[in-house]
Write a protein that holds these residues in place. Sequence first.
Motif, mmCIF file in Angstrom:
data_model
loop_
_atom_site.group_PDB
_atom_site.id
_atom_site.type_symbol
_atom_site.label_atom_id
_atom_site.label_comp_id
_atom_site.label_asym_id
_atom_site.label_seq_id
_atom_site.Cartn_x
_atom_site.Cartn_y
_atom_site.Cartn_z
ATOM 1 N N GLN A 456 15.041 -38.197 -28.611
ATOM 2 C CA GLN A 456 16.290 -38.791 -28.913
ATOM 3 C C GLN A 456 16.057 -39.616 -30.155
ATOM 4 O OE1 GLN A 456 15.255 -38.287 -25.829
ATOM 5 N NE2 GLN A 456 16.742 -37.302 -24.805
ATOM 6 N N GLY A 457 14.766 -40.249 -30.124
ATOM 7 C CA GLY A 457 14.471 -41.146 -31.104
ATOM 8 C C GLY A 457 13.866 -40.438 -32.452
ATOM 9 N N SER A 458 14.054 -38.998 -32.805
ATOM 10 C CA SER A 458 13.418 -38.299 -33.685
ATOM 11 C C SER A 458 13.889 -39.029 -35.193
ATOM 12 C CB SER A 458 13.883 -36.800 -33.731
ATOM 13 O OG SER A 458 12.772 -36.110 -33.591
ATOM 14 N N ALA A 459 15.131 -39.212 -35.259
ATOM 15 C CA ALA A 459 15.556 -39.692 -36.394
ATOM 16 C C ALA A 459 14.993 -41.177 -36.821
ATOM 17 C CB ALA A 459 17.044 -39.917 -36.384
ATOM 18 N N ASP A 460 14.675 -41.749 -35.819
ATOM 19 C CA ASP A 460 14.104 -43.105 -35.972
ATOM 20 C C ASP A 460 12.537 -42.967 -36.434
ATOM 21 O OD1 ASP A 460 16.328 -44.216 -35.262
ATOM 22 O OD2 ASP A 460 15.866 -45.988 -34.036
ATOM 23 N N TYR A 461 12.110 -42.087 -35.746
ATOM 24 C CA TYR A 461 10.729 -41.832 -36.144
ATOM 25 C C TYR A 461 10.496 -41.190 -37.549
ATOM 26 C CZ TYR A 461 6.482 -39.199 -36.496
ATOM 27 O OH TYR A 461 4.990 -38.746 -36.887
ATOM 28 N N ASN A 462 11.580 -40.532 -38.221
ATOM 29 C CA ASN A 462 11.393 -39.914 -39.390
ATOM 30 C C ASN A 462 11.677 -41.321 -40.327
ATOM 31 O OD1 ASN A 462 10.993 -37.457 -38.680
ATOM 32 N ND2 ASN A 462 13.153 -36.759 -38.949
ATOM 33 N N LEU A 463 12.695 -42.162 -40.072
ATOM 34 C CA LEU A 463 12.977 -43.271 -40.979
ATOM 35 C C LEU A 463 12.083 -44.460 -40.803
ATOM 36 C CD1 LEU A 463 15.267 -43.398 -42.438
ATOM 37 C CD2 LEU A 463 16.524 -44.750 -40.703
ATOM 38 N N TYR A 464 11.149 -44.667 -39.807
ATOM 39 C CA TYR A 464 10.409 -45.895 -39.602
ATOM 40 C C TYR A 464 8.942 -45.463 -39.574
ATOM 41 C CZ TYR A 464 14.992 -47.880 -38.761
ATOM 42 O OH TYR A 464 16.375 -48.164 -38.984
ATOM 43 N N VAL A 465 8.757 -44.373 -39.419
ATOM 44 C CA VAL A 465 7.464 -43.876 -39.344
ATOM 45 C C VAL A 465 6.838 -43.009 -40.387
ATOM 46 C CG1 VAL A 465 5.442 -43.230 -37.638
ATOM 47 C CG2 VAL A 465 7.354 -44.562 -36.690
#
Length: 746
Positions: A456-465
Motif C-alpha cells: 500500500q505504501g509503494s508510492a510513498d516508497y518511490n517518492l520518499y526513498v
Amino acid sequence: MPCEVKPRILVLYGSQKGQAQSIAEGIADEAEEKGLIAEICCVSEGDKFNLEKERAPVVIVVSTTGDGDPPDNALKFVKRIKKKTLSSDHYAHLCYALLALGDTNYANFCNCGKTIDGRLQELGAKHFYATGYADDGVGLELVLDPWLEGLWEAIRRALSKMSAPQPKRDVTDTRVSSEETFESLATDVSLHLLSLEPEPASTECLGKQEEIGRAKTESTTPAVKASETGSTVPDLRPVSVTDTTQTSPNRSCVIADHKSVLGTPSGVPAAVAEASLTLSFPPLSESALNVPNLPPPYLDVVLQEATTREETGVPVMKEGFQEVPVSRSAKLTSDDSVKTALLVELDISAHPMDYQPGDSLDVLCPNRVSEVGELLLRLGLMDRKSHCIQLSLQKDTKKKAAQIPSYIPENSTLQYLLTWCLEIRSVLKKAFIRSLVECTEESGEKRRLQELCSKQGSADYNLYVRDPRLGILDLLRAFPSCQPPLSLLIEHLPKLQPRPYSAASSRMRHPGQLHFVFNIIEFPACIERPGGRRGLCTGWLSDLVDPILLHPGKVQSSSTSSSVPKVHVSLRQNCSFRLPSDLSKPLIMIGPGTGVAPFIGFLQQREKEREDNPEVVFGETWLFFGCRHRDRDFLFREELQGFVGNGTLTHLKVCFSRDPPEGTETRTGPRYVQHDLLLHAKDITNLLLRENGYLYVCGDAKNMAKDVNDALMEMIAAELQLDKLEAMKALARLREEKRYLQDIWN
Ligand code: FAD
C-alpha cells in the motif's frame, strides 16, 4: 497419516553485480517461509542442477550487462542452451518463470533475459508465469514488486496442476507432451488456504556486549495442508499487517510527532502538514498493510579487540588493484562553469598497465570519513571502531545459500569495513526497511517503516526513498528509535563498487601514464537531505587532488613528494570500443562533455600512427563535441584544435548549448550534438554506409545516447529512403558488425 512431502522449486540466477542474485535469494528465502523447498544455484553451477531432468517449477532471475551481454557467470549457460544440436522438444518437460533485469538507458534492454527466454521457448519449455522485465532506469521496483507478488499464486497454481493426476502416456516417454502444459492440466488438489498470522512485531536487536549479531527472529510458519497426493500445497499469500503499534487509528497524529523531531515547527497540526518520509495521512495511515516477509537473518558478528596491528587502513590489494601516484591534476573548466571537470594524470610507470584507448580504469573510493563517523556513533560503536570483526553464519539460519560476504577481508576492523567494503549510501531496498521495522522501538516510527515497505505504501516508497536515493544514514537520522545491529547492515548493504573512468590518453603518446577526466557530481539539497552532497567517488577524488590542482590561467604551487596523492586502480578492458585496425576506415566520434575522454586517447594514438606511417592514407576522422559555453567548459580545447591543425582530426564540430552561435545574438544554430549530426547527415551516412566507417558514441546514457540514436535513424531513413522500422534494422546491423559502438553511462 500421509507422509508430507514439501513441494520443491528451483531458483536460478545470473548476476553481474549481485542484484539478480539478491532477488533470487529473496525468492528462495520467501519460498522456504511459505513451506516450499527452494533450491538455489547460480546458472554457472551446472553440477548442482539439471534442467534436462527438472520437473519442479524453475524461477530464473538474470541481469544484462555491458552492451546487452550476459553476466560473466551466465556466459557458459547461455552458450550451452544455444547449442544448435538441441532438439525443439529438449526442454518440453520444463516449466519456468523468468525475471529479466535491465536498464532502458542502454541499448539491448534485458537482452540476456530475452535471449534465455527465447531459447527456452524454442526448446519447448513453457512459462508458468509471464516474464518480467524490470528496468533499473526507472527503478526495478516498478516491475519487480508486482511480479514478485504474483509469482506465489503462479507457483501455487503450477504446483497444484503438477500434483494433479497425469494423463496416461507411454511409459517409455518421460517427457510431457506440448499439449500437457500447466494450463491444460486439471486442478483436483484441494487447497485449504489459511491466512497467515501477522508476524511478531519486534525482536531483540542487540545481543550481548560483544555479540553484535541479531537475535533470531521467529519466522511465520506457513499454513499447509496435506493434499490428496501426499504432498502439501502451502499458503503463498503475503502477510497482512493491520496495526502492530496499537496506537490511535488516526496514524497521522502519532507520526506528526516524529515530523517535529525532524525540524517541523512543533504545534503544526498534522492536517496542514505535508506527507513526508516520516509522516503519512489517511488512507495510507489507516490502511491494513501487506508487508513483505522478514528476510531471514544469517550473520553473527563478533567484535574483538585487536591484539596485533591488524588494522589495514587501506584496501586489500585484490582483483588486480594497484596503488598509483597522481602525477598531475588540472581543472578543465572555468570557475563560473556549471559543472567542474578535472583531469587526473596517473603515473603508472612502476605498475605497467597494458591499456588501449577505449579501455576504462576502475577507481576504488572510500566512504566519506564524516559519514562513517556518524554511522559509528549512531550504531553506538564509535569506541569499538578499531575492533576486528569476525563474521560467522548463524547455525540455524533459514536463509538459503547464506554466505559470508567475500568482499569483507578477514580481520578487518569495523572502521575499515564501513570505509571500504559497504556501499553505505546505497538506496534502501524494501527488504532492508522491512528488517529495520524489527529494530525500531517507537510505535509511530515502526508503523511508518511498515508503510514504506508495504504494498500500500509503494508510492510513498518511490517518492520518499527511491527518488531522493535515501540511504541507511538518512533513514537513521529520520527515525531516531531505529537501532539496527551491525549484522543487519552487513547483510543488506551491497559491496562498495569501484567507479569506472574512460582512459583519456594513449600510451603511444604518454608512455608510463594514464589520464582520465571526470565531472564532480553535485546532488542538490532536498527535504530528506537538506545539505545536498557530492558524488561519492568524484567528491573524494576532487578533495584528494585539490592540493596539487592546476587552475586554468593560474600559477601552480610546487608540491612536495609527501603530498603526492595516490589512488587504487584496476584496468577494465573494453574489447569492442577500440580503433579499427584498418587505418583507412573513417571514424565518426560523438562525445559531448566528459564523453570526449576516450576520443582524446583515440586521437593521440592516431596522431602517433600518422607520424610513424607517413606513407599510409588514413580514413577521415570526425569529432562531434558539445558543451554549454565556449569559454567555460570546452574541454581539451587546445589539444583538439592541435589535432585539427596537424590533420589528425579532419572535422571538429562543436556546439554550445547555452551560447548563441558566433556573430549572432539569438540561438538558431545546432544546440546539441545530434543537431550537428543532422546538419552533416549526408557526409556521415556516406562514410558510415558506403565507406564502412566506424561510429562511436560516449557519455551520458540518459538523454544524449538516445537522441543521437534517433538522429542516426532519421539520417539513415532519409538517405536510404527507408521507413523507420527498416532504418532501425539498418542501425542494428551496424551494431552487429561492431561499427556502431557505445560507451555510455548514467
Ligand atoms: P555516486 O555517488 O555513485 O552517484 C552517481 C549516481 O548515483 C548518479 O548517476 C545518480 O544516478 C545517482 N545518485 C546518487 N545520489 C543521488 C542524488 N542525491 N540524487 C539523484 N541521483 C543520485 N564519468 C566521468 O565523469 N568520466 C568518465 O570518463 C567516465 N567513464 C565511465 C566509463 C564507464 C564504462 C562507466 C560505466 C562509467 C563512467 N563514468 C565516467 C561514470 C562514473 O563511473 C561515475 O558513475 C561517476 O563519476 C559518478 O560517481 P560518484 O561516485 O561520484 O557518484
